[in-house]
Design a protein around this motif. Structure first.
Motif, PDB file in Angstrom:
ATOM      1  N   UNK A   1      25.330  44.388 -32.368  1.00 32.13           N
ATOM      2  CA  UNK A   1      26.789  44.454 -32.438  1.00 32.13           C
ATOM      3  C   UNK A   1      27.329  45.753 -31.824  1.00 32.13           C
ATOM      4  N   UNK A   2      26.599  46.841 -32.033  1.00 26.74           N
ATOM      5  CA  UNK A   2      27.031  48.126 -31.472  1.00 26.74           C
ATOM      6  C   UNK A   2      26.807  48.178 -29.965  1.00 26.74           C
ATOM      7  N   UNK A   3      25.631  47.735 -29.530  1.00 23.03           N
ATOM      8  CA  UNK A   3      25.259  47.912 -28.128  1.00 23.03           C
ATOM      9  C   UNK A   3      25.868  46.842 -27.228  1.00 23.03           C
ATOM     10  N   UNK A   4      26.015  45.611 -27.746  1.00 23.95           N
ATOM     11  CA  UNK A   4      26.616  44.533 -26.943  1.00 23.95           C
ATOM     12  C   UNK A   4      28.068  44.847 -26.620  1.00 23.95           C
ATOM     13  N   UNK A   5      28.770  45.463 -27.570  1.00 23.52           N
ATOM     14  CA  UNK A   5      30.166  45.861 -27.320  1.00 23.52           C
ATOM     15  C   UNK A   5      30.223  46.902 -26.211  1.00 23.52           C
ATOM     16  N   UNK A   6      29.277  47.825 -26.211  1.00 25.52           N
ATOM     17  CA  UNK A   6      29.317  48.933 -25.256  1.00 25.52           C
ATOM     18  C   UNK A   6      28.973  48.474 -23.850  1.00 25.52           C
ATOM     19  N   UNK A   7      28.078  47.472 -23.710  1.00 31.28           N
ATOM     20  CA  UNK A   7      27.599  47.105 -22.358  1.00 31.28           C
ATOM     21  C   UNK A   7      28.711  46.629 -21.407  1.00 31.28           C
ATOM     22  N   UNK A   8      29.696  45.798 -21.711  1.00 35.86           N
ATOM     23  CA  UNK A   8      29.812  44.900 -22.845  1.00 35.86           C
ATOM     24  C   UNK A   8      29.316  43.509 -22.463  1.00 35.86           C
ATOM     25  N   UNK A   9      28.712  42.831 -23.452  1.00 33.88           N
ATOM     26  CA  UNK A   9      28.224  41.473 -23.235  1.00 33.88           C
ATOM     27  C   UNK A   9      29.313  40.463 -23.617  1.00 33.88           C
ATOM     28  N   UNK A  10      29.257  39.296 -22.992  1.00 35.99           N
ATOM     29  CA  UNK A  10      30.122  38.203 -23.434  1.00 35.99           C
ATOM     30  C   UNK A  10      29.657  37.791 -24.832  1.00 35.99           C
ATOM     31  N   UNK A  11      30.531  37.549 -25.822  1.00 37.71           N
ATOM     32  CA  UNK A  11      31.993  37.452 -25.738  1.00 37.71           C
ATOM     33  C   UNK A  11      32.739  38.687 -26.252  1.00 37.71           C
ATOM     34  N   UNK A  12      32.039  39.820 -26.416  1.00 35.22           N
ATOM     35  CA  UNK A  12      32.704  41.024 -26.947  1.00 35.22           C
ATOM     36  C   UNK A  12      33.080  41.968 -25.805  1.00 35.22           C
ATOM     37  N   UNK A  13      33.484  41.377 -24.682  1.00 37.51           N
ATOM     38  CA  UNK A  13      33.769  42.150 -23.475  1.00 37.51           C
ATOM     39  C   UNK A  13      35.256  42.403 -23.242  1.00 37.51           C
ATOM     40  N   UNK A  14      36.118  41.802 -24.055  1.00 39.88           N
ATOM     41  CA  UNK A  14      37.539  41.737 -23.685  1.00 39.88           C
ATOM     42  C   UNK A  14      38.250  43.096 -23.714  1.00 39.88           C
TER      43      UNK A  14
END
Length: 497
Positions: free
Chosen positions: A217-230
């Motif tokens: 949850x922390x790292x996917x937001x930072x990359x950001x990965x879909x669907x937390x990319x908006x």
């Protein structure tokens, strides 16, 4: 001192320099403030060079280690160290800070000292993230670096900067809190916050999945990965040029690096178990977000979505679990740092002259800015993955690894070479080629010496890494091999096997 404490110097020199710029600089002494910031950023860059010149490329373990007690009652230590995965990212960070300071030279005319100081401090804090080998030390650096970026977007950003900063803050804060929960859980198990202790801890598959998802949850937001990319397109559009450069070139890489340092080696069985899920998200980012980029009318938004699509290659390379794929992903991170920085700087050059990022407001720029257009087209080609540029190398390595893993995964990943060329060339055609579109374009002046210097340096890096990627792979090879061997050993307790 520089030999034994090179990481501490790399972290704290730019932070202290930022404080000095803040105290001594002012808008009334604009020239002095700019030169002080440039001298500070150059000193900070040179302080990181021993990480290359003194690095032992044959050694996969951590180097330049420093350790001291910090909070003994909780066994929290000031423990630093880097391997071949972190070292090139630190060099990219200190290099990018110099570029950002030069890029802001004539553009930022209000609160100059505060702007320069924010980037210097951010540079030190991000190097701290790449260097920390204690969970709490890492967490402090991870959270602290958000503050200067929050201020940069909030103070020097566009009309909707408050919305963008709040969204950026909320997304990153939520993920970070879950990461802290994972660190506390691991501390309860080991009595330590040392990363190396976490690596040795046998955990059940359920525990590993919980920890992996908390880190995810922390790292996917930072990359950001879909669907937390908006949050990223909004942040990019509202950020000043320097903010966009650091966001794209460095901050997105923090998420990728952290997967390799924390989530995957601490929970290797969960990483293998969830690899299908991660590969699916990566492919969605590569294909779907590339299609989203095709319909953008704002140049910054197009490049922002392009960044998300290209970072999908990074996570894809990680979760194929091959030496080639992993090294390709790291090369892609470094390459994307140079290319995305260059493309945002190109948009900044146009915006400084016409105060518009809309593709429709341009046309025929090559007629009035031929030198600038040559650089911009080169970077666009690199973004499309043209052989001979750094943009090709990482993607090709990941696709090659994906072919060995699964043909259809490789096929979907390779569509980026089509879509990437489509949205990039679509923008280039409408902005640079054809007849001069209007009187504003007709009045444009070509780049000055300062702008030429920045773009020429970045062009040299993009072409240099495209022709000779060994500069990066020499760093990464031994560390990636050691990382792969660690991932091959199950961390399930004996009863759970």
């Amino acid at each position: 001192m520089l030999q034994t404490h090179v990481l501490s110097v790399s972290i704290w020199l730019p932070i202290l320099a930022g404080v000095v710029v803040l105290l001594l600089g002012s808008d009334n002494k604009a020239s002095f403030t700019r030169w002080l910031a440039l001298a500070s950023s150059l000193a900070a860059f040179f302080a990181t060079l021993p990480l290359y010149t003194k690095y032992n490329f044959a050694k996969g373990a951590f180097q330049f280690e420093e350790a001291a007690q910090w909070i003994p009652s909780f066994n929290i230590n000031y423990h630093l160290g880097i391997d071949g995965i972190a070292a090139p990212l630190i060099l990219l960070t200190s290099f990018t800070t110099v570029i950002v300071v030069i890029a802001a030279w004539e553009v930022i005319t209000k609160n100059i000292a505060q702007y320069m100081a924010a980037f210097l401090m951010m540079s030190g804090l991000m190097i701290g993230v790449f260097s920390a080998l204690d969970g709490i030390l890492y967490y402090v650096f991870w959270e602290a670096m958000l503050i200067p970026m929050f201020l940069v977007i909030g103070i020097w950003g566009g009309e909707n900067r408050v919305y963008a900063t709040i969204k950026f803050f909320l997304y990153t804060l939520l993920g970070s809190l879950l990461m802290l929960v994972a660190f506390i859980y691991l501390f309860q198990k080991t009595g330590s916050f040392e990363v190396m202790d976490f690596y040795q801890l046998p955990l059940t598959l359920n525990e590993q999945i919980f920890i992996f998802m908390a880190f995810f949850m922390a790292f996917a937001v930072k990359i950001p990965m879909w669907p937390v990319h908006t949050w990223l397109p909004d942040a990019h559009v509202e950020a000043p040029t320097g903010g966009s450069v650091v966001l794209a070139a460095i901050m997105l890489k923090l998420g990728g690096y952290s997967f390799l340092r924390f989530a995957m080696p601490i929970a290797p069985d969960a990483a293998h178990y969830l690899s299908g899920f991660m590969i699916t998200l990566s492919l969605i980012a590569i294909v779907y977000i590339a299609l989203v980029a095709l319909v953008q009318k704002d140049m910054k938004k197009l490049i922002a979505y392009s960044s998300i699509s290209h970072m999908g290659f990074v996570t894809l390379g990680f979760f194929i679990f091959s030496q080639l794929g992993l090294e390709g992903a790291i090369v892609q991170m470094i390459s994307h740092g140079f290319i995305s920085a260059a493309m945002f700087l190109c948009v900044g050059v146009l915006y400084d002259r016409m105060h518009s990022r809309q593709i429709a407001d341009y046309g025929g720029v090559v007629n009035t800015m031929p030198v600038f257009a040559a650089f911009a087209v080169l970077f666009a080609m690199a973004n499309s993955g043209l052989p001979g540029t750094s943009g090709f190398v990482g993607e090709f390595m990941v696709i090659l690894a994906a072919v060995k893993f699964n043909f259809w995964v490789a096929f979907l990943a390779a569509t980026t070479l089509i879509f990437g060329a489509a949205y990039t060339l679509w923008m280039v055609k409408r902005v640079f080629y054809g007849e001069v579109a209007n009187s504003h374009v007709a009045d444009l002046k070509d780049i000055n010496k300062r702008e030429f210097l920045i773009l020429a340096i970045l062009a040299a890096m993009v072409l240099g890494l495209g022709v000779y990627p060994k500069l990066i792979t020499d760093f990464t090879h031994a560390s990636v091999a050691q990382w792969m061997s660690h991932m091959a050993i199950s961390k399930l307790p004996v009863s759970g096997l």
